[in-house]
Enzyme design. Structure first.
Site, PDB file in Angstrom:
ATOM      1  N   PHE A 189       0.865  -1.183   0.000  1.00 33.30           N
ATOM      2  CA  PHE A 189       0.000   0.000   0.000  1.00 33.30           C
ATOM      3  C   PHE A 189       0.910   1.244   0.000  1.00 33.30           C
ATOM      4  O   PHE A 189       0.896   2.059   0.912  1.00 33.30           O
ATOM      5  CB  PHE A 189      -0.946   0.021   1.213  1.00 33.30           C
ATOM      6  CG  PHE A 189      -1.751  -1.242   1.383  1.00 33.30           C
ATOM      7  CD1 PHE A 189      -2.959  -1.411   0.719  1.00 33.30           C
ATOM      8  CD2 PHE A 189      -1.296  -2.280   2.205  1.00 33.30           C
ATOM      9  CE1 PHE A 189      -3.710  -2.575   0.876  1.00 33.30           C
ATOM     10  CE2 PHE A 189      -2.029  -3.443   2.358  1.00 33.30           C
ATOM     11  CZ  PHE A 189      -3.248  -3.596   1.699  1.00 33.30           C
ATOM     12  N   SER A 212      -2.046  -0.490  -5.972  1.00 31.81           N
ATOM     13  CA  SER A 212      -3.055  -0.853  -6.983  1.00 31.81           C
ATOM     14  C   SER A 212      -3.474   0.326  -7.866  1.00 31.81           C
ATOM     15  O   SER A 212      -4.009   0.111  -8.952  1.00 31.81           O
ATOM     16  CB  SER A 212      -4.294  -1.445  -6.294  1.00 31.81           C
ATOM     17  OG  SER A 212      -4.859  -0.485  -5.424  1.00 31.81           O
ATOM     18  N   ASN A 239      -2.935  -5.897  -6.479  1.00 27.59           N
ATOM     19  CA  ASN A 239      -3.742  -5.877  -5.268  1.00 27.59           C
ATOM     20  C   ASN A 239      -2.877  -6.469  -4.153  1.00 27.59           C
ATOM     21  O   ASN A 239      -2.375  -7.592  -4.272  1.00 27.59           O
ATOM     22  CB  ASN A 239      -4.994  -6.736  -5.502  1.00 27.59           C
ATOM     23  CG  ASN A 239      -5.891  -6.778  -4.281  1.00 27.59           C
ATOM     24  OD1 ASN A 239      -5.423  -6.684  -3.141  1.00 27.59           O
ATOM     25  ND2 ASN A 239      -7.173  -6.906  -4.515  1.00 27.59           N
ATOM     26  N   ALA A 240      -2.686  -5.727  -3.092  1.00 25.45           N
ATOM     27  CA  ALA A 240      -1.768  -6.164  -2.037  1.00 25.45           C
ATOM     28  C   ALA A 240      -2.205  -7.487  -1.411  1.00 25.45           C
ATOM     29  O   ALA A 240      -1.350  -8.303  -1.042  1.00 25.45           O
ATOM     30  CB  ALA A 240      -1.654  -5.080  -0.970  1.00 25.45           C
ATOM     31  N   ASP A 260       0.458  -0.449   5.188  1.00 20.70           N
ATOM     32  CA  ASP A 260      -0.203   0.842   5.460  1.00 20.70           C
ATOM     33  C   ASP A 260      -1.451   0.983   4.593  1.00 20.70           C
ATOM     34  O   ASP A 260      -1.494   1.831   3.691  1.00 20.70           O
ATOM     35  CB  ASP A 260       0.795   1.982   5.199  1.00 20.70           C
ATOM     36  CG  ASP A 260       0.232   3.342   5.574  1.00 20.70           C
ATOM     37  OD1 ASP A 260      -0.721   3.397   6.382  1.00 20.70           O
ATOM     38  OD2 ASP A 260       0.731   4.351   5.054  1.00 20.70           O
ATOM     39  N   CYS A 300      -5.779   3.064   9.790  1.00 19.51           N
ATOM     40  CA  CYS A 300      -6.249   4.455   9.880  1.00 19.51           C
ATOM     41  C   CYS A 300      -7.779   4.488   9.912  1.00 19.51           C
ATOM     42  O   CYS A 300      -8.387   5.484   9.546  1.00 19.51           O
ATOM     43  CB  CYS A 300      -5.677   5.306   8.758  1.00 19.51           C
ATOM     44  SG  CYS A 300      -6.064   4.714   7.116  1.00 19.51           S
TER      45      CYS A 300
HETATM   46  N1  SAH Z   1       2.176   4.357   2.771  1.00 16.82           N
HETATM   47  C1  SAH Z   1       1.781   5.555   2.084  1.00 16.82           C
HETATM   48  C2  SAH Z   1       0.303   5.842   2.215  1.00 16.82           C
HETATM   49  C3  SAH Z   1      -0.588   4.688   1.806  1.00 16.82           C
HETATM   50  S1  SAH Z   1      -2.260   5.130   1.538  1.00 16.82           S
HETATM   51  C4  SAH Z   1       2.624   6.725   2.617  1.00 16.82           C
HETATM   52  O1  SAH Z   1       3.189   6.623   3.701  1.00 16.82           O
HETATM   53  O2  SAH Z   1       2.703   7.743   1.945  1.00 16.82           O
HETATM   54  C5  SAH Z   1      -2.930   3.628   0.994  1.00 16.82           C
HETATM   55  C6  SAH Z   1      -2.587   3.256  -0.442  1.00 16.82           C
HETATM   56  O3  SAH Z   1      -3.083   1.937  -0.682  1.00 16.82           O
HETATM   57  C7  SAH Z   1      -3.226   4.132  -1.493  1.00 16.82           C
HETATM   58  O4  SAH Z   1      -2.231   4.632  -2.355  1.00 16.82           O
HETATM   59  C8  SAH Z   1      -4.165   3.203  -2.275  1.00 16.82           C
HETATM   60  O5  SAH Z   1      -4.185   3.460  -3.670  1.00 16.82           O
HETATM   61  C9  SAH Z   1      -3.528   1.853  -2.019  1.00 16.82           C
HETATM   62  N2  SAH Z   1      -4.437   0.693  -2.069  1.00 16.82           N
HETATM   63  C10 SAH Z   1      -5.723   0.614  -1.675  1.00 16.82           C
HETATM   64  N3  SAH Z   1      -6.181  -0.652  -1.782  1.00 16.82           N
HETATM   65  C11 SAH Z   1      -5.152  -1.398  -2.256  1.00 16.82           C
HETATM   66  C12 SAH Z   1      -4.990  -2.774  -2.566  1.00 16.82           C
HETATM   67  N4  SAH Z   1      -5.982  -3.652  -2.372  1.00 16.82           N
HETATM   68  N5  SAH Z   1      -3.793  -3.195  -3.024  1.00 16.82           N
HETATM   69  C13 SAH Z   1      -2.769  -2.318  -3.196  1.00 16.82           C
HETATM   70  N6  SAH Z   1      -2.855  -1.012  -2.908  1.00 16.82           N
HETATM   71  C14 SAH Z   1      -4.031  -0.548  -2.450  1.00 16.82           C
END
Ligand code: SAH
Length: 356
Positions: A189, A212, A239-240, A260, A300
């Site tokens: 993420f 993603s 997708n994470a 995150d 969060c």
């Molecule tokens: N770690 C970052 C903030 C992350 S915010 C920092 O410190 O700046 C969460 C992120 O997860 C977003 O960019 C969103 O696009 C991504 N996201 C949401 N669902 C996801 C998924 N299923 N797989 C991968 N990424 C995802």
């Protein structure tokens, strides 16, 4: 509007919107005018608080809603630019006073308005996006580069999430970097890759970023380039949940893992389902750790308390068969203060765990 108790005694003055669950947001508990000067006093106090704590650097949150006595108002500073985000109908109508106060606090600075579309829909106002003053560069562009410790981060105002950056994770970016030297990094993420940039600059890597959103992947690549660490990083468009499962199946190991995710719930009733999501990714994150490796894991979601999150991680460690030491609890950066009386002002919770 004035808020009175049943005997007619003044409880305070606030902004009223009968359309929402919180009909009135108090701006003062005293018998004082809600005017441009009150906004200026509050923002001055917010700046002094950050300056006293050494937090008023190149990128920081100047105003965090209720916690700074201005419910519905977020102001982030990126270099010479103040980014204003109004989250309530009442505050959106006070935008002119906010801009006036910022003009006095930061003479010669620029102001960008970046209202949140979801909040605007719920509250019933037209979200504004764009410069309220001249742009800092003559081409009128909305690109800013800020220095965050050793790291350069690009901010495209009005695009992406929050007001541009996840400033709430700023202190955690630096903390995780301290554990990263010589370690392979998994940044799940990743958004614009701030955790990875800091970790790689601190001698960590190689890094795998999972993200993603195409816009966020592009932002991550630009930041990795800007910091000269792109060749030690791989941005995976995935997708994470799926990617973590595959990494685990392939018996991959990392010295640092960051989880995150976005909020898995914004509603109290959906906390159970959110907990299952957090548990799943934490089981996988813990299994991906090499011995001595560290996991920085976050929630969060407002409704997931630190105690609840610790319980979820304990269950995850049990299922993963990993014994983990809590190196430190994690929370939002100190420029996002928490009001004791308004627990909702704390929303980011996390743990820094080490596999023993
Ligand atoms: N770690 C970052 C903030 C992350 S915010 C920092 O410190 O700046 C969460 C992120 O997860 C977003 O960019 C969103 O696009 C991504 N996201 C949401 N669902 C996801 C998924 N299923 N797989 C991968 N990424 C995802």
């Amino acid at each position: 509007m004035a808020v009175l108790d049943s005997t007619g005694r003044l409880l305070g003055r606030g902004l009223y919107n009968p359309r929402t669950g919180i009909a009135c947001r108090l701006l003062t508990r005293r018998d004082e005018l809600v005017d441009a000067d009150l906004i200026h006093r509050r923002l001055t106090g917010a700046l002094q608080l950050r300056q006293a704590a050494g937090l008023a650097g190149d990128g920081f949150r100047l105003c965090w809603s209720e916690a700074d006595g201005l419910p519905g108002l977020v102001v982030d500073r990126y270099g010479p630019v103040s980014v204003v985000q109004c989250q309530t109908l009442g505050m959106s109508r006070l935008g002119g006073w906010v801009a006036g106060a910022l003009g006095r606090l930061f003479p010669g600075g620029s102001i960008y308005r970046a209202d949140d579309a979801t909040a605007a829909r719920i509250e019933g106002f037209e979200p504004q996006r764009g410069w309220l003053t001249g742009a800092p560069s003559s081409d009128g562009g909305a690109e800013i580069e800020i220095a965050d410790g050793p790291c350069r981060l690009l901010v495209t105002l009005g695009a992406g999430h929050k007001t541009g950056l996840y400033l709430d994770q700023r202190e955690n970016h630096a903390l995780v970097a301290r554990y990263s030297a010589g370690r392979r990094v998994l940044d799940a993420f990743a958004y614009h890759g701030a955790f990875s940039c800091h970790a790689l600059l601190a001698g960590g890597g190689p890094a795998v970023l999972i993200e993603s959103s195409a816009e966020a992947q592009a932002g991550a690549r630009r930041n990795l380039e800007a910091n000269g660490v792109a060749e030690r990083a791989e941005v995976r468009a995935a997708n994470a949940f799926d990617e973590l499962r595959q990494l685990e199946a392939a018996h991959e190991r990392f010295g640092v893992v960051v989880l995150d995710p976005p909020p898995f719930t914004r509603r109290k009733e959906a906390v159970e389902a959110a907990a299952r999501g957090y548990k799943e990714i934490n089981i996988r994150g813990l299994r991906l750790l090499e011995p001595g490796g560290v996991l920085a894991t976050f929630s969060c979601s407002h409704h997931v308390t630190p105690e609840m999150f610790e319980g979820i991680c304990r269950d995850a460690a049990g299922d993963a068969g990993v014994t983990a030491r809590i190196l430190t609890p994690l929370t939002q950066a100190r420029d996002h203060p928490v009001l004791l009386n308004v627990p909702e002002t704390r929303y980011l919770t996390g743990l820094l765990l080490q596999a023993v």
